[in-house]
Design an enzyme around this catalytic site. Structure first.
Site, short mmCIF file in Angstrom:
data_model
loop_
_atom_site.label_atom_id
_atom_site.label_comp_id
_atom_site.label_asym_id
_atom_site.label_seq_id
_atom_site.Cartn_x
_atom_site.Cartn_y
_atom_site.Cartn_z
N ASP A 258 0.83 -1.21 0.00
CA ASP A 258 0.00 0.00 0.00
C ASP A 258 0.86 1.26 0.00
O ASP A 258 0.50 2.27 -0.59
CB ASP A 258 -0.98 0.01 1.18
N GLU B 247 -11.23 6.17 -2.38
CA GLU B 247 -11.24 6.57 -0.96
C GLU B 247 -12.39 5.89 -0.21
O GLU B 247 -12.22 5.46 0.94
CB GLU B 247 -11.37 8.09 -0.83
N GLU C 150 0.15 10.85 5.37
CA GLU C 150 -0.03 9.41 5.23
C GLU C 150 1.28 8.71 4.87
O GLU C 150 1.57 7.63 5.39
CB GLU C 150 -1.09 9.16 4.15
N GLU D 213 -9.49 -3.00 -6.35
CA GLU D 213 -9.42 -3.04 -4.89
C GLU D 213 -9.50 -4.48 -4.38
O GLU D 213 -8.78 -4.86 -3.45
CB GLU D 213 -10.52 -2.17 -4.27
#
Ligand SMILES: Cc1ncc(CNC=O)c(N)n1
Length: 233
Positions: free
Chosen positions: A57, A151, A99, A221
């Site tokens: 990620d 998101e 992040e 995803e």
């Protein structure tokens, strides 16, 4: 008073995105209630899978920053009513700065050497897909819809791991908070409102493109979660 014989739903028209979420409900749930997410929520998650997710990620988010920047450029070029949009998107870019720092800190805590992480194929495919969306030929409406979708999957997935009755391991609480918190939920809602506003005015063709793009996001995803948890156990 509502007109006789009409339900509340018929009176208050569903937004474009809500219509899609109903139509593609199972696909959406496949991305937001994936077995990896469920394993975090019920506390059975394999930490080696979590470390894989963390490293992959981190790589993804670096490409995602460039994608969000490209959405910002598209918003800015639509000189009409997108002044508020650019500010919303800019705050997303700013959050990604924090992040990236969080990923570095988290990786060090879990003993993951980020410089050694090799991007797996599903991750490469997802980043390649994002790169396609960065092209100036891709309409702002399509790109902002994809941005919301990307998101929303994380927000919905990780919020599920924080709900009452979940058994998320304490070590993973912080990760779940990052995307599952209410503030991020509100941010996703701002993106959804922007996307809906654009989709309502878009041509049928553009709306269709946005829908197909959203479905691709959901598929990517699922493939991404599969890297950490293939459902074989
Ligand atoms: C694969 C994937 N999808 C969505 C997100 C959430 N956006 C930014 O962090 C993410 N980090 N990774």
């Amino acid at each position: 008073m509502e007109p006789k014989g009409k339900t509340r739903e018929e009176v208050e028209k569903l937004t474009v995105i809500d219509t899609w979420l109903r139509k593609h409900r199972l696909i959406y749930l496949g991305a937001t209630r994936h077995s990896f997410v469920i394993s975090i929520r019920d506390g059975t998650v394999d930490f080696s899978g979590f470390k894989i997710w963390l490293g992959q990620d981190y790589k993804f988010v670096r490409a995602f920053v460039a994608f969000v920047a490209s959405v910002l450029i598209k918003a800015w070029k639509e000189s009409d009513e997108s002044e508020g949009d650019t500010e919303v998107i800019l705050s997303g870019v700013a959050a990604l700065n924090d992040e990236i720092a969080w990923f570095k800190k988290e990786a060090s805590g879990f003993g993951v050497q980020l410089s050694d992480v090799v991007q797996e194929q599903p991750n490469r495919d997802y980043c390649r897909f994002l790169e396609g969306l960065m092209s100036p030929e891709v309409e702002y409406t399509v790109a902002i819809t994809a941005y919301w979708g990307i998101e929303a999957v994380y927000q919905d997935s990780f919020a599920h791991c924080l709900e009452h009755g979940s058994n998320t391991p304490s070590e993973l609480q912080e990760a779940c908070q990052r995307w599952g918190n209410d503030g991020f939920g509100q941010y996703c809602n701002s993106l959804k409102n922007i996307a809906n506003r654009r989709l309502e005015k878009a041509s049928d063709e553009e709306r269709r493109k946005a829908e197909v793009t959203l479905l691709s996001v959901l598929e990517h995803e699922v493939d991404f979660w599969n890297m950490s948890h293939d459902g074989s156990d």
